[in-house]
Design an enzyme around this catalytic site. Sequence first.
Site: not given
Length: 282
Positions: A86, A93, A186, A191
Site C-alpha cells: 500500500h 521500520e 482503501h 484487507r
Amino acid sequence: MEDCIDERKVLNAGLCALVSVNGDDARIAQRARTSFRNNQKETSELNDANLIDYIMRHHHDTPFEFCGAEFYMVMPIFVARQMVRHRTAAINEESLRYVEARDECWVPSPEECKTQSVVNKQGSSSDLVKNPNDIIRTIESANTGAKESYNYLLEKGLSKELARSVLPLGQYTAWYWTANLRNIFHLLNLRMDEHAQYQIRVYANAMYEMLRPHFPVACSAFDNHVLNAITFSADEWNSLKFGFDMVNCQIEREALKHANILNMRKTRVKEFADKLGEKWSE
Ligand SMILES: Cc1cc2nc3c(=O)[nH]c(=O)nc-3n(C[C@H](O)[C@H](O)[C@H](O)COP(=O)(O)OP(=O)(O)OC[C@H]3O[C@@H](n4cnc5c(N)ncnc54)[C@H](O)[C@@H]3O)c2cc1C
C-alpha cells in the site's frame, strides 16, 4: 513505543496500536464544503453526516485526505510484505542492520492451520489440517533452528545485515505506519475482505475497530457504500434487468418502496431509481 490511544494484541505475538489521529468527521465535512464556498455556514451534525454520506457514495474522496491516523505495528515479515504494497502510506521500520532480530516468530494457533484452498489458488480453505499440533511443532522447530543459526552467525562476527538472511518470514518486525483516511479506507476495503489472508485481516480489523470511534460518521458511510456494498458489472446488470423483465414482476417498484420504508433520504431514493432505470415521483 510511545504512548498510544488504543491497542490490540494480534496473532501470537503481534500488536496493532493507534498512536495518533488527525482530524474528525467535522473536518471532512468542512473540507467538502470548500467546493461551494460556504466554510462559514452554520452547520449541524446531520448536515455533516449527509454530506459525508454523499461524498463517500459518489467517490468524491479528497476531503478524506485531510484526516488520517498513525499506527505502531508489530507483525510477521510476511504480513509486513503485504502491508508495504500500500504505497500511499509512510513507514519507518526497525532495521535488522542496526538491531538484532526480536525473539518472537509467528506460530499459528490450531484454528489458523488451514489446508490449501483448491478454488482460490493463493489462499487457505476453511478446512483444518488433520493434525494441527504437529504443524505447530514443525513451525516452532524451524523458527528455533533459524534463530540458532542467526545467533551462531552473529557470535562468529558476521554483520547483522548479513546474518538476518537466515531468519524466517514469520520473524516479527515493527514499524510506525501512517496514511490519510482515504488511503486507509482503501487498504481496509482490500484487507478486511475475506479474500485477504487471515493474518493481515486481523491487523486491518484491529485498525478499523480503533479508528471507528474517531470517525463514526465516515466509518458508517464507508460500511454502507464501500465495505458492505455490492456492485454489478454492466453484463451482470443487463442479465438482472433481463430477469426482471422476464418475470415481469415489478421488482424495481417493490425495491423502491422498500427504500422508502427503510427511510432512505429522498436524494438517495432518486439515485436508486436512476440506477434501476425507473421514473421516480415523490
Ligand atoms: C487479496 C489480495 C491479493 C493480492 N495478491 C497479489 C499477488 O498475488 N501479487 C502481487 O504482486 N500483489 C498482490 N496483491 C497486492 C495488490 O496488487 C496491490 O499491490 C495492493 O492491494 C495495494 O493496492 P493499491 O495499489 O491499490 O494501493 P496503494 O499502493 O495504497 O495505492 C492506492 C491507490 O493510489 C493509486 N496509485 C498508487 N500508486 C500508483 C502508481 N504508481 N500509479 C498509478 N496509480 C497509483 C491507485 O489508484 C491505487 O489504487 C494482492 C492484494 C490483495 C488485497
